[in-house]
Design an enzyme around this catalytic site. Structure first.
Site, PDB file in Angstrom:
ATOM      1  N   ARG A   1      22.314  34.124  64.999  1.00 28.36           N
ATOM      2  CA  ARG A   1      22.198  32.699  64.663  1.00 28.36           C
ATOM      3  C   ARG A   1      21.673  31.937  65.878  1.00 28.36           C
ATOM      4  NH1 ARG A   1      26.721  34.293  61.499  1.00 28.36           N
ATOM      5  NH2 ARG A   1      26.407  33.739  59.310  1.00 28.36           N
ATOM      6  N   ASN A   2      21.290  32.705  66.926  1.00 24.16           N
ATOM      7  CA  ASN A   2      20.809  32.116  68.179  1.00 24.16           C
ATOM      8  C   ASN A   2      19.336  31.697  68.020  1.00 24.16           C
ATOM      9  OD1 ASN A   2      19.578  31.910  70.740  1.00 24.16           O
ATOM     10  ND2 ASN A   2      21.122  33.239  71.676  1.00 24.16           N
TER      11      ASN A   2
ATOM     12  N   ASP B   1      21.206  43.689  71.814  1.00 25.62           N
ATOM     13  CA  ASP B   1      22.332  43.488  72.710  1.00 25.62           C
ATOM     14  C   ASP B   1      21.794  43.675  74.120  1.00 25.62           C
ATOM     15  OD1 ASP B   1      25.073  42.826  72.967  1.00 25.62           O
ATOM     16  OD2 ASP B   1      25.479  44.868  73.614  1.00 25.62           O
ATOM     17  N   SER B   2      22.249  42.840  75.030  1.00 25.57           N
ATOM     18  CA  SER B   2      21.669  42.878  76.366  1.00 25.57           C
ATOM     19  C   SER B   2      22.701  42.489  77.411  1.00 25.57           C
ATOM     20  CB  SER B   2      20.476  41.921  76.435  1.00 25.57           C
ATOM     21  OG  SER B   2      20.887  40.621  76.076  1.00 25.57           O
TER      22      SER B   2
ATOM     23  N   LYS C   1       8.412  35.156  82.586  1.00 27.71           N
ATOM     24  CA  LYS C   1       9.632  35.962  82.397  1.00 27.71           C
ATOM     25  C   LYS C   1       9.452  36.951  81.241  1.00 27.71           C
ATOM     26  CE  LYS C   1      14.450  35.966  81.112  1.00 27.71           C
ATOM     27  NZ  LYS C   1      15.613  35.278  80.570  1.00 27.71           N
TER      28      LYS C   1
ATOM     29  N   HIS D   1      13.427  42.548  80.243  1.00 31.42           N
ATOM     30  CA  HIS D   1      13.990  43.613  79.422  1.00 31.42           C
ATOM     31  C   HIS D   1      13.754  43.343  77.933  1.00 31.42           C
ATOM     32  CE1 HIS D   1      16.568  40.285  80.222  1.00 31.42           C
ATOM     33  NE2 HIS D   1      17.544  40.666  79.420  1.00 31.42           N
TER      34      HIS D   1
HETATM   35  P1  IMP Z   1      23.830  39.055  74.250  1.00 31.18           P
HETATM   36  O1  IMP Z   1      22.773  40.091  74.157  1.00 31.18           O
HETATM   37  O2  IMP Z   1      23.479  37.800  73.526  1.00 31.18           O
HETATM   38  O3  IMP Z   1      25.203  39.603  73.914  1.00 31.18           O
HETATM   39  O4  IMP Z   1      23.876  38.580  75.778  1.00 31.18           O
HETATM   40  C1  IMP Z   1      24.675  39.135  76.756  1.00 31.18           C
HETATM   41  C2  IMP Z   1      24.711  38.300  78.016  1.00 31.18           C
HETATM   42  O5  IMP Z   1      23.926  38.952  79.011  1.00 31.18           O
HETATM   43  C3  IMP Z   1      24.133  36.895  77.931  1.00 31.18           C
HETATM   44  O6  IMP Z   1      25.054  35.976  77.434  1.00 31.18           O
HETATM   45  C4  IMP Z   1      23.787  36.625  79.389  1.00 31.18           C
HETATM   46  O7  IMP Z   1      24.919  36.266  80.121  1.00 31.18           O
HETATM   47  C5  IMP Z   1      23.316  38.001  79.836  1.00 31.18           C
HETATM   48  N1  IMP Z   1      21.848  38.107  79.664  1.00 31.18           N
HETATM   49  C6  IMP Z   1      21.185  38.852  78.735  1.00 31.18           C
HETATM   50  N2  IMP Z   1      19.846  38.682  78.849  1.00 31.18           N
HETATM   51  C7  IMP Z   1      19.673  37.806  79.875  1.00 31.18           C
HETATM   52  C8  IMP Z   1      18.515  37.214  80.465  1.00 31.18           C
HETATM   53  O8  IMP Z   1      17.354  37.422  80.064  1.00 31.18           O
HETATM   54  N3  IMP Z   1      18.744  36.368  81.502  1.00 31.18           N
HETATM   55  C9  IMP Z   1      19.984  36.082  81.967  1.00 31.18           C
HETATM   56  N4  IMP Z   1      21.096  36.570  81.440  1.00 31.18           N
HETATM   57  C10 IMP Z   1      20.951  37.449  80.396  1.00 31.18           C
END
Ligand code: IMP
Length: 200
Positions: free
Chosen positions: A8-9, A69-70, A177, A182
């Site tokens: 939903r982001n 997921d990241s 960026k 990634h």
């Molecule tokens: P998710 O993939 O939305 O669960 O993100 C995991 C968390 O990793 C994010 O809330 C950030 O804190 C961090 N993160 C993931 N990708 C990035 C990025 O491109 N820049 C900075 N922080 C990141």
């Protein structure tokens, strides 16, 4: 082909839509399926969480679903914060909270420059209603700064220097960026896969 983005982001929806523009796909999101249950991200790998989320949404919506997921892996911390990046500081409200990177800088206060290597990792999963799943990884190598710099981006961007640069992600334009990140790399692999599949 319809693809449901398991998020939903808004920022993620825009980014994925931009990179898959030109492909014969129709992008939907969870906003089109308000009754879809929220996935509990309780796996201990990026892949585990991404696959779980994509499969749940594909089965619920009966359409191909895409999730990601990241997070950030810091070598001097044995790979932390990793899958816990969004809530590294116990009192952080979310992944954009500066408390997370301030805790990271604090934890690395005694770590010399040559040992501050780190990488952002992203796993994208594309799942189908018949439980088939494809995964795509992207990594951005770099190092953790001594202090936050820059106003752009989100999360840990102000404390991450991508390899070969003296500017943090937060000091770069979105396009700059995207080319190094990634998520940008994983999305490019996904776009290549979709191009091949949709041609055949
Ligand atoms: P998710 O993939 O939305 O669960 O993100 C995991 C968390 O990793 C994010 O809330 C950030 O804190 C961090 N993160 C993931 N990708 C990035 C990025 O491109 N820049 C900075 N922080 C990141």
């Amino acid at each position: 082909m319809d693809i449901v983005l398991a998020t939903r982001n808004r920022k993620k929806i825009e980014e994925i839509s931009r990179i898959t523009a030109g492909l014969p796909i129709h992008v939907l999101s969870l906003e089109d399926f308000p009754a879809c249950p929220e996935t509990v991200e309780d796996r201990d790998t990026f892949e585990g969480n991404a696959v779980k989320k994509a499969l749940e949404v594909a089965v619920f919506t009966n359409r191909p679903a895409l999730s990601d997921d990241s997070g950030l892996e810091v070598d001097a911390l044995g790979g932390k914060p990793g899958v816990y990046s969004a809530r590294y500081a116990p009192d952080a409200a979310n992944g954009n909270d500066p408390k997370n990177y301030l805790k990271l800088l604090d934890d690395l206060a005694a770590t010399p420059d040559e040992k501050r290597s780190a990488r952002f990792v992203c796993c994208i999963a594309l799942a189908f209603p018949d439980n088939r799943v494809e995964t795509f990884f992207g990594r951005a190598e770099g190092r953790i700064s001594r202090e936050p710099r820059g106003q752009k981006g989100f999360g840990y961007d102000p404390v991450f220097f991508p390899l070969g640069f003296d500017r943090t992600f937060a000091e770069m334009s979105a396009a700059e960026k995207d080319a190094l990140s990634h998520r940008g790399k994983a999305l490019e692999k996904l776009a290549g896969f979709l191009r091949t599949v949709l041609k055949g």
